[in-house]
Design a protein around this motif. Structure first.
Motif, PDB file in Angstrom:
ATOM      1  N   SER A 172       0.850  -1.191   0.000  1.00  0.00           N
ATOM      2  CA  SER A 172       0.000   0.000   0.000  1.00  0.00           C
ATOM      3  C   SER A 172       0.882   1.236   0.000  1.00  0.00           C
ATOM      4  O   SER A 172       1.628   1.480   0.946  1.00  0.00           O
ATOM      5  CB  SER A 172      -0.908   0.014   1.242  1.00  0.00           C
ATOM      6  OG  SER A 172      -1.697  -1.153   1.306  1.00  0.00           O
ATOM      7  N   GLU A 173       0.800   2.022  -1.066  1.00  0.00           N
ATOM      8  CA  GLU A 173       1.681   3.177  -1.194  1.00  0.00           C
ATOM      9  C   GLU A 173       1.208   4.380  -0.392  1.00  0.00           C
ATOM     10  O   GLU A 173       1.987   5.266  -0.095  1.00  0.00           O
ATOM     11  CB  GLU A 173       1.814   3.559  -2.670  1.00  0.00           C
ATOM     12  CG  GLU A 173       2.492   2.476  -3.510  1.00  0.00           C
ATOM     13  CD  GLU A 173       2.674   2.895  -4.946  1.00  0.00           C
ATOM     14  OE1 GLU A 173       2.220   4.007  -5.290  1.00  0.00           O
ATOM     15  OE2 GLU A 173       3.272   2.130  -5.721  1.00  0.00           O
ATOM     16  N   THR A 174      -0.079   4.427  -0.056  1.00  0.00           N
ATOM     17  CA  THR A 174      -0.625   5.562   0.681  1.00  0.00           C
ATOM     18  C   THR A 174      -1.414   5.073   1.882  1.00  0.00           C
ATOM     19  O   THR A 174      -1.809   3.898   1.951  1.00  0.00           O
ATOM     20  CB  THR A 174      -1.552   6.415  -0.210  1.00  0.00           C
ATOM     21  OG1 THR A 174      -2.687   5.626  -0.596  1.00  0.00           O
ATOM     22  CG2 THR A 174      -0.807   6.888  -1.462  1.00  0.00           C
ATOM     23  N   ASP A 175      -1.681   5.971   2.825  1.00  0.00           N
ATOM     24  CA  ASP A 175      -2.514   5.624   3.974  1.00  0.00           C
ATOM     25  C   ASP A 175      -3.926   5.256   3.533  1.00  0.00           C
ATOM     26  O   ASP A 175      -4.558   4.369   4.113  1.00  0.00           O
ATOM     27  CB  ASP A 175      -2.571   6.799   4.959  1.00  0.00           C
ATOM     28  CG  ASP A 175      -1.353   6.825   5.879  1.00  0.00           C
ATOM     29  OD1 ASP A 175      -0.644   5.805   5.951  1.00  0.00           O
ATOM     30  OD2 ASP A 175      -1.132   7.862   6.518  1.00  0.00           O
ATOM     31  N   GLU A 176      -4.415   5.951   2.515  1.00  0.00           N
ATOM     32  CA  GLU A 176      -5.753   5.648   2.014  1.00  0.00           C
ATOM     33  C   GLU A 176      -5.836   4.207   1.537  1.00  0.00           C
ATOM     34  O   GLU A 176      -6.766   3.469   1.880  1.00  0.00           O
ATOM     35  CB  GLU A 176      -6.107   6.599   0.863  1.00  0.00           C
ATOM     36  CG  GLU A 176      -7.484   6.334   0.268  1.00  0.00           C
ATOM     37  CD  GLU A 176      -7.759   7.186  -0.955  1.00  0.00           C
ATOM     38  OE1 GLU A 176      -8.880   7.710  -1.072  1.00  0.00           O
ATOM     39  OE2 GLU A 176      -6.858   7.308  -1.806  1.00  0.00           O
ATOM     40  N   GLU A 177      -4.848   3.778   0.763  1.00  0.00           N
ATOM     41  CA  GLU A 177      -4.834   2.403   0.261  1.00  0.00           C
ATOM     42  C   GLU A 177      -4.665   1.422   1.412  1.00  0.00           C
ATOM     43  O   GLU A 177      -5.263   0.332   1.412  1.00  0.00           O
ATOM     44  CB  GLU A 177      -3.706   2.236  -0.749  1.00  0.00           C
ATOM     45  CG  GLU A 177      -3.687   0.889  -1.450  1.00  0.00           C
ATOM     46  CD  GLU A 177      -4.902   0.667  -2.329  1.00  0.00           C
ATOM     47  OE1 GLU A 177      -5.282  -0.517  -2.499  1.00  0.00           O
ATOM     48  OE2 GLU A 177      -5.477   1.655  -2.838  1.00  0.00           O
ATOM     49  N   LEU A 178      -3.875   1.765   2.402  1.00  0.00           N
ATOM     50  CA  LEU A 178      -3.679   0.911   3.572  1.00  0.00           C
ATOM     51  C   LEU A 178      -5.006   0.669   4.287  1.00  0.00           C
ATOM     52  O   LEU A 178      -5.350  -0.467   4.634  1.00  0.00           O
ATOM     53  CB  LEU A 178      -2.677   1.558   4.525  1.00  0.00           C
ATOM     54  CG  LEU A 178      -2.500   0.897   5.889  1.00  0.00           C
ATOM     55  CD1 LEU A 178      -1.900  -0.484   5.743  1.00  0.00           C
ATOM     56  CD2 LEU A 178      -1.631   1.765   6.791  1.00  0.00           C
ATOM     57  N   LEU A 179      -5.774   1.733   4.499  1.00  0.00           N
ATOM     58  CA  LEU A 179      -7.045   1.601   5.209  1.00  0.00           C
ATOM     59  C   LEU A 179      -8.053   0.807   4.392  1.00  0.00           C
ATOM     60  O   LEU A 179      -8.834   0.017   4.939  1.00  0.00           O
ATOM     61  CB  LEU A 179      -7.604   2.990   5.538  1.00  0.00           C
ATOM     62  CG  LEU A 179      -6.728   3.853   6.449  1.00  0.00           C
ATOM     63  CD1 LEU A 179      -7.391   5.194   6.716  1.00  0.00           C
ATOM     64  CD2 LEU A 179      -6.438   3.139   7.763  1.00  0.00           C
ATOM     65  N   VAL A 180      -8.055   1.006   3.083  1.00  0.00           N
ATOM     66  CA  VAL A 180      -8.964   0.247   2.220  1.00  0.00           C
ATOM     67  C   VAL A 180      -8.686  -1.238   2.343  1.00  0.00           C
ATOM     68  O   VAL A 180      -9.604  -2.055   2.515  1.00  0.00           O
ATOM     69  CB  VAL A 180      -8.815   0.708   0.750  1.00  0.00           C
ATOM     70  CG1 VAL A 180      -9.519  -0.271  -0.192  1.00  0.00           C
ATOM     71  CG2 VAL A 180      -9.408   2.099   0.571  1.00  0.00           C
ATOM     72  N   ARG A 181      -7.435  -1.620   2.275  1.00  0.00           N
ATOM     73  CA  ARG A 181      -7.083  -3.039   2.322  1.00  0.00           C
ATOM     74  C   ARG A 181      -7.324  -3.641   3.698  1.00  0.00           C
ATOM     75  O   ARG A 181      -7.761  -4.791   3.820  1.00  0.00           O
ATOM     76  CB  ARG A 181      -5.627  -3.217   1.906  1.00  0.00           C
ATOM     77  CG  ARG A 181      -5.370  -2.800   0.459  1.00  0.00           C
ATOM     78  CD  ARG A 181      -3.963  -3.105   0.018  1.00  0.00           C
ATOM     79  NE  ARG A 181      -3.727  -2.691  -1.355  1.00  0.00           N
ATOM     80  CZ  ARG A 181      -2.676  -3.023  -2.069  1.00  0.00           C
ATOM     81  NH1 ARG A 181      -1.745  -3.802  -1.534  1.00  0.00           N
ATOM     82  NH2 ARG A 181      -2.530  -2.605  -3.306  1.00  0.00           N
ATOM     83  N   MET A 182      -7.055  -2.872   4.749  1.00  0.00           N
ATOM     84  CA  MET A 182      -7.253  -3.388   6.091  1.00  0.00           C
ATOM     85  C   MET A 182      -8.729  -3.669   6.355  1.00  0.00           C
ATOM     86  O   MET A 182      -9.087  -4.716   6.900  1.00  0.00           O
ATOM     87  CB  MET A 182      -6.709  -2.401   7.118  1.00  0.00           C
ATOM     88  CG  MET A 182      -6.862  -2.875   8.558  1.00  0.00           C
ATOM     89  SD  MET A 182      -5.966  -1.851   9.738  1.00  0.00           S
ATOM     90  CE  MET A 182      -6.841  -0.308   9.590  1.00  0.00           C
ATOM     91  N   THR A 183      -9.592  -2.729   5.989  1.00  0.00           N
ATOM     92  CA  THR A 183     -11.025  -2.940   6.223  1.00  0.00           C
ATOM     93  C   THR A 183     -11.552  -4.092   5.376  1.00  0.00           C
ATOM     94  O   THR A 183     -12.435  -4.851   5.814  1.00  0.00           O
ATOM     95  CB  THR A 183     -11.813  -1.661   5.936  1.00  0.00           C
ATOM     96  OG1 THR A 183     -11.495  -1.180   4.620  1.00  0.00           O
ATOM     97  CG2 THR A 183     -11.491  -0.574   6.938  1.00  0.00           C
ATOM     98  N   ASN A 184     -11.033  -4.263   4.153  1.00  0.00           N
ATOM     99  CA  ASN A 184     -11.447  -5.396   3.322  1.00  0.00           C
ATOM    100  C   ASN A 184     -11.103  -6.723   3.992  1.00  0.00           C
ATOM    101  O   ASN A 184     -11.912  -7.659   4.002  1.00  0.00           O
ATOM    102  CB  ASN A 184     -10.764  -5.319   1.951  1.00  0.00           C
ATOM    103  CG  ASN A 184     -11.527  -4.439   0.979  1.00  0.00           C
ATOM    104  OD1 ASN A 184     -12.697  -4.136   1.184  1.00  0.00           O
ATOM    105  ND2 ASN A 184     -10.869  -4.013  -0.084  1.00  0.00           N
ATOM    106  N   VAL A 185      -9.889  -6.816   4.539  1.00  0.00           N
ATOM    107  CA  VAL A 185      -9.475  -8.043   5.214  1.00  0.00           C
ATOM    108  C   VAL A 185     -10.396  -8.342   6.391  1.00  0.00           C
ATOM    109  O   VAL A 185     -10.833  -9.481   6.590  1.00  0.00           O
ATOM    110  CB  VAL A 185      -8.013  -7.930   5.683  1.00  0.00           C
ATOM    111  CG1 VAL A 185      -7.667  -9.047   6.659  1.00  0.00           C
ATOM    112  CG2 VAL A 185      -7.072  -7.975   4.499  1.00  0.00           C
TER     113      VAL A 185
END
Length: 625
Positions: free
Chosen positions: A149-162
């Motif tokens: 995840s290159e950005t915090d936004e992408e990090l949060l998207v992936r974490m909530t998906n998991v």
């Protein structure tokens, strides 16, 4: 605030992202790759397919890229450009994009019908999963998802998906944050009333009114640094005080315990098919195992995300520090406590100031080409900083078109004067090369001046609460700055103080270490890259200083005066200081046609009528240049 949900043909092919605020004017590029928001699972979506713009009237405009291969469908028709509102959707390929409202944080009062259970993270970690294999398999995939995840936004998207995939009973997952006191305008606000922000929100479906986040639950978990689970009966949902959606009957909040995620927490809410034998109204009852497993899994995910984000934060901090610290300093920071390494303390430093000449004049001449001038200045400053770092120094500060560096901190360097001398040589050569290249391109033409002083100073992280930087301060820093200014008056490129000159001359390793006490031959100083000459220029009192100092020129041997001329200058300087100005004038006149310092002193004597003033002490009082 509105969100956009992308849903592909398979359940796991989805994401939910917050649309930008209309006032920001930011547009989102939507595509399969190389876009702001990517939909990698759908080959019918072009790499850069559409632009998304949010208007002040809350309408969302979709504009198809002219190079997009496949159409965009809105209300069953191909529409290259259209506006839609919350609750509507559009389709590209096999993916549906739906605009939904983002729920807020509710401040509803609590209810007596809610059972609350608090968990210390050490207790949760000792608990065994009932379905350990599936949980471990999902956790093993998490590091790759997060680190890519290159950005915090992408990090949060992936974490909530998991978390949604790993928690079948979950209706929604959010990452929330408690606003820091310093970030709020009302700093007298009680801690219990600090606002809760939703950093990211995702839900399993497309409900227009998704479950709101309980600000009270989030605030309690974050401030007490413990995971909190709340369960209530389905018929009490509307009065629970923790949700406005009747389709949920439990919620938990897990704080992220890391300075990189300060005040953050994971918030999960959902609906159990049945509570089994568990009575939510019984305060002593044990919550279902499934809920406790989900809570532990969220705790592990949160811990992993916090640790990885902390690692990335340290990596970014280290990367930014590399701009100011040499590799030897970075090694010290890696092996010791950075706070201890960087704390302010007194040290013996060699301090350098390097300034560009002619910047003001060039800025006036190139007023219509200021960006080009900025690039030239930046390139020249880059030469200075690279030389300082290459020679093991620290970048202390920038002052307009000047750079300051120093040696001897945070690691003591017995050869700090040699390192400073080498840096000055490197700067001189590289800037000369830039000027030679610029002559054919109407480029640089910047001259430069360097001042170096050695002595005790305080160095470290210095500043206020609002702004901290690594620098040095003390009389030796002020002197180095003054010496750099004197280079213009004496017409030389580098001036050093007496301690620096003395150290260089005392470092000779063989009989060829000095000629007439001034010249240092190649190889005489261990570690010095080029043969240099140090010659005493004068005894001066720079503007703003009380005590007089002896100043020396530092130059390359290949460019300095010949030995005989050096001896002539020294004979003239001694006579000048002693007040025998007739002898001094005769000596300086012999070399004035090829030596700017001789011209400078001859001019001083001419202004005094060729006679030293009353009370002459051999000191030149100099105005600030």
């Amino acid at each position: 605030m509105a969100d956009l949900i992308a849903q592909g043909p398979q359940d796991q092919q989805r994401w939910r992202r917050a649309l930008p605020d209309a006032a920001s004017g930011r547009e989102i590029l939507l595509g399969r790759a190389d876009s702001d928001w990517n939909v990698p699972w759908d080959s019918m979506i072009s790499r850069r397919h559409t632009r998304i713009k949010v208007h002040l009237d809350h309408q969302i405009e979709i504009i198809q890229n002219v190079h997009a291969r496949n159409p965009v469908f809105y209300r069953g028709r191909q529409s290259p450009q259209f506006k839609l509102t919350v609750g509507e959707h559009f389709v590209i390929g096999e993916t549906t994009f739906t605009v939904v409202n983002r729920p807020g944080a509710s401040e509803l009062p609590s209810s007596e019908n809610v059972t609350q259970h608090a968990y210390d993270y050490t207790v949760l970690r000792r608990r065994h999963f009932r379905d350990a294999n599936s949980r471990i398999e999902m956790l093993s995939r998490l590091p790759d998802l997060i680190t890519s995840s290159e950005t915090d936004e992408e990090l949060l998207v992936r974490m909530t998906n998991v978390l949604l995939q790993a928690t079948p009973a979950a209706t929604a997952v959010a990452v929330v944050a408690l606003e820091d006191d310093a970030a709020t305008e009302n700093r007298s606000r009680p801690r219990a009333d600090r606002p809760v922000r939703i950093l990211h929100y995702d839900s399993r479906g497309f409900e227009y009114d998704s479950a709101q986040v309980s600000a009270r639950l989030a605030r309690s978990a974050i401030e007490n640094r413990e995971s909190v689970l709340q369960v209530w009966s389905p018929h009490d949902a509307a009065q629970s005080g923790f949700t406005t959606n009747e389709g949920v009957d439990w919620a938990f909040c897990v704080p992220l315990r890391s300075v990189a995620c300060r005040g953050w927490a994971i918030y999960v809410t959902g609906q159990s098919a049945t509570h089994g034998h568990f009575d939510p109204r019984d305060q002593n009852a044990t919550p279902p195992d499934a809920l406790q497993d989900d809570l532990k899994f969220a705790e592990l995910v949160g811990s992993m995300v916090a640790n990885l984000r902390q690692t990335r934060r340290l990596e970014r901090r280290q990367a930014s520090m590399r701009q100011f610290f040499a590799p030897i300093v970075m090694d010290a920071l890696a092996n010791q406590d950075p706070a201890e390494v960087l704390r302010p303390r007194e040290a013996n430093l060699s301090v350098m100031f390097c300034d560009l000449r002619g910047f003001t004049q060039k800025s006036e001449e190139q007023s219509d080409h200021l960006l080009e001038l900025l690039n030239q200045v930046s390139e020249s400053l880059g030469v200075m900083t690279r030389a300082i770092l290459d020679c093991g120094g620290v970048i202390g500060d920038f002052h307009g078109d000047a750079a300051m560096g120093f040696w001897g901190w945070p690691i003591a360097q017995s050869d700090n004067v040699v390192r400073a001398a080498n840096a000055s040589i490197q700067i001189r050569r590289q800037l000369t090369l830039l000027n030679e290249m610029g002559e054919s391109e109407s480029g640089h033409h910047f001259q430069h001046g360097i001042g170096i002083a050695t002595g005790n100073a305080v160095a470290g992280q210095i500043g206020t609460i609002d702004q901290v930087k690594v620098t040095a301060f003390g009389p030796v820093v002020n002197l180095a700055s003054r010496l750099e200014g004197l280079t213009k008056q004496f017409g030389v490129q580098t001036i050093i103080d007496e301690p620096t000159a003395t150290s260089l001359m005392e470092m000779r390793r063989n009989d060829r270490g000095a000629i007439d006490g001034n010249r240092t031959d190649h190889g005489a100083i261990d570690g010095l890259e080029s043969p240099i000459v140090t010659r005493r220029l004068a005894r001066v009192r720079p503007a703003g200083l009380i005590q007089p100092v002896n100043i020396y020129e530092l130059s390359l041997a290949s460019e300095s005066l010949k030995d005989g001329d050096l001896a002539t200058y020294q004979r003239g300087l001694e006579a000048f200081i002693e007040g025998d100005w007739s002898v001094a004038s005769e000596a300086f006149a012999c070399i004035a046609d090829r030596d700017r310092p001789s011209q400078r002193i001859l001019g001083q004597m001419a202004r005094q009528g060729q006679s030293p003033p009353a009370g002459w002490s051999g000191v030149l009082d100099l105005e600030k240049s």
